[in-house]
Structures are given as structure tokens and as C-alpha cells.
Scaffold this motif. Structure first.
Motif, PDB file in Angstrom:
ATOM      1  N   ARG A 103       0.839  -7.576  -2.250  1.00 23.59           N
ATOM      2  CA  ARG A 103       1.027  -7.840  -3.687  1.00 23.59           C
ATOM      3  C   ARG A 103       0.919  -6.558  -4.504  1.00 23.59           C
ATOM      4  O   ARG A 103       1.681  -6.352  -5.443  1.00 23.59           O
ATOM      5  CB  ARG A 103       0.010  -8.870  -4.172  1.00 23.59           C
ATOM      6  CG  ARG A 103       0.426 -10.277  -3.866  1.00 23.59           C
ATOM      7  CD  ARG A 103      -0.458 -11.299  -4.593  1.00 23.59           C
ATOM      8  NE  ARG A 103      -0.697 -12.400  -3.694  1.00 23.59           N
ATOM      9  CZ  ARG A 103      -1.814 -12.619  -3.005  1.00 23.59           C
ATOM     10  NH1 ARG A 103      -2.845 -11.834  -3.135  1.00 23.59           N
ATOM     11  NH2 ARG A 103      -1.912 -13.630  -2.184  1.00 23.59           N
ATOM     12  N   GLN A 104      -0.037  -5.705  -4.160  1.00 27.47           N
ATOM     13  CA  GLN A 104      -0.192  -4.444  -4.881  1.00 27.47           C
ATOM     14  C   GLN A 104       1.074  -3.594  -4.756  1.00 27.47           C
ATOM     15  O   GLN A 104       1.563  -3.049  -5.748  1.00 27.47           O
ATOM     16  CB  GLN A 104      -1.399  -3.663  -4.353  1.00 27.47           C
ATOM     17  CG  GLN A 104      -1.611  -2.348  -5.086  1.00 27.47           C
ATOM     18  CD  GLN A 104      -2.732  -1.508  -4.492  1.00 27.47           C
ATOM     19  OE1 GLN A 104      -2.972  -1.528  -3.288  1.00 27.47           O
ATOM     20  NE2 GLN A 104      -3.401  -0.764  -5.344  1.00 27.47           N
ATOM     21  N   GLN A 146       3.763  -5.202  -6.918  1.00 26.38           N
ATOM     22  CA  GLN A 146       3.507  -5.020  -8.346  1.00 26.38           C
ATOM     23  C   GLN A 146       3.873  -3.619  -8.813  1.00 26.38           C
ATOM     24  O   GLN A 146       4.358  -3.447  -9.930  1.00 26.38           O
ATOM     25  CB  GLN A 146       2.042  -5.313  -8.677  1.00 26.38           C
ATOM     26  CG  GLN A 146       1.706  -6.779  -8.609  1.00 26.38           C
ATOM     27  CD  GLN A 146       0.213  -7.043  -8.709  1.00 26.38           C
ATOM     28  OE1 GLN A 146      -0.616  -6.142  -8.631  1.00 26.38           O
ATOM     29  NE2 GLN A 146      -0.145  -8.313  -8.868  1.00 26.38           N
ATOM     30  N   HIS A 147       3.685  -2.629  -7.948  1.00 27.24           N
ATOM     31  CA  HIS A 147       4.049  -1.256  -8.283  1.00 27.24           C
ATOM     32  C   HIS A 147       5.526  -0.971  -7.967  1.00 27.24           C
ATOM     33  O   HIS A 147       5.960   0.171  -8.097  1.00 27.24           O
ATOM     34  CB  HIS A 147       3.152  -0.261  -7.551  1.00 27.24           C
ATOM     35  CG  HIS A 147       1.762  -0.206  -8.075  1.00 27.24           C
ATOM     36  ND1 HIS A 147       1.450   0.250  -9.338  1.00 27.24           N
ATOM     37  CD2 HIS A 147       0.583  -0.560  -7.513  1.00 27.24           C
ATOM     38  CE1 HIS A 147       0.146   0.186  -9.528  1.00 27.24           C
ATOM     39  NE2 HIS A 147      -0.411  -0.315  -8.434  1.00 27.24           N
TER      40      HIS A 147
END
Length: 99
Positions: A51-52, A55-56
Motif C-alpha cells: 500500500r505504501q 500510495q507513493h
């Protein structure tokens, strides 16, 4: 941009040709596995790490079922280069013209 050590490691490995897949099971489970080149066994990757990276906008998915494959975006390739990964421009699962 602040990435965890594990997220940085995933970006490096993707740039080196490893494959990140999200496996969906019939019982609803979803697990992410980082598959190395060669015969070594896959390594689990926490969903928070995936997810990180999403998201980036460093990775994106082909959204296939039952196993979606993630690839590095242009932003992800640039991050891999900053992290000193091998030749991020020639990794097998990267995208072009996708930010």
C-alpha cells in the motif's frame, strides 16, 4: 518521500528483476509474495508495504485474477536508481510513460 526499509528493499528487488504478485484465494485471503529470479522460494511482503508503494505511485498492478503482478512506474524506476539498484531501466516489469 519517506519509505520504510522494507519498501526500499522491494523497490530495489523489482528493479533487479524480481516479481511482486498479489495472490487472491477463493476463501478471500490475499497475500503478496516477492518472487526471485531462479528457483528460490518467494518471500511474503506485508500489505502495508505494498500500500505504501502504491500510495507513493512507485508501483501499479495489472489487476489480474487470481494473481495480480505489480510493476515499477517511472517514478518507481527513478526511486530505484536513487537507492542504487542495478539497472532499473532494464527491469523486466517496469512501465513507460506512467507516473
Amino acid at each position: 518521500m519517506s519509505l520504510t526499509t522494507e519498501a526500499q528493499d522491494v523497490v530495489r528487488r523489482l528493479a533487479e528483476g524480481w516479481t511482486l504478485k498479489s495472490h487472491r484465494h477463493l476463501d478471500g485471503r490475499k497475500e503478496c509474495l516477492l518472487h526471485p529470479l531462479g528457483a528460490a522460494s518467494a518471500q511474503p511482503v506485508p500489505m502495508e508495504t505494498v500500500r505504501q508503494l502504491q500510495q507513493h505511485r512507485l508501483i501499479d498492478s495489472n489487476m489480474k485474477f487470481p494473481a495480480a503482478t505489480y510493476l515499477l512506474t517511472e517514478r518507481g524506476r527513478a526511486m530505484a536508481a536513487q537507492l542504487g539498484a542495478g539497472n532499473a531501466d532494464e527491469g523486466p516489469l517496469t512501465s513507460r510513460n506512467w507516473s
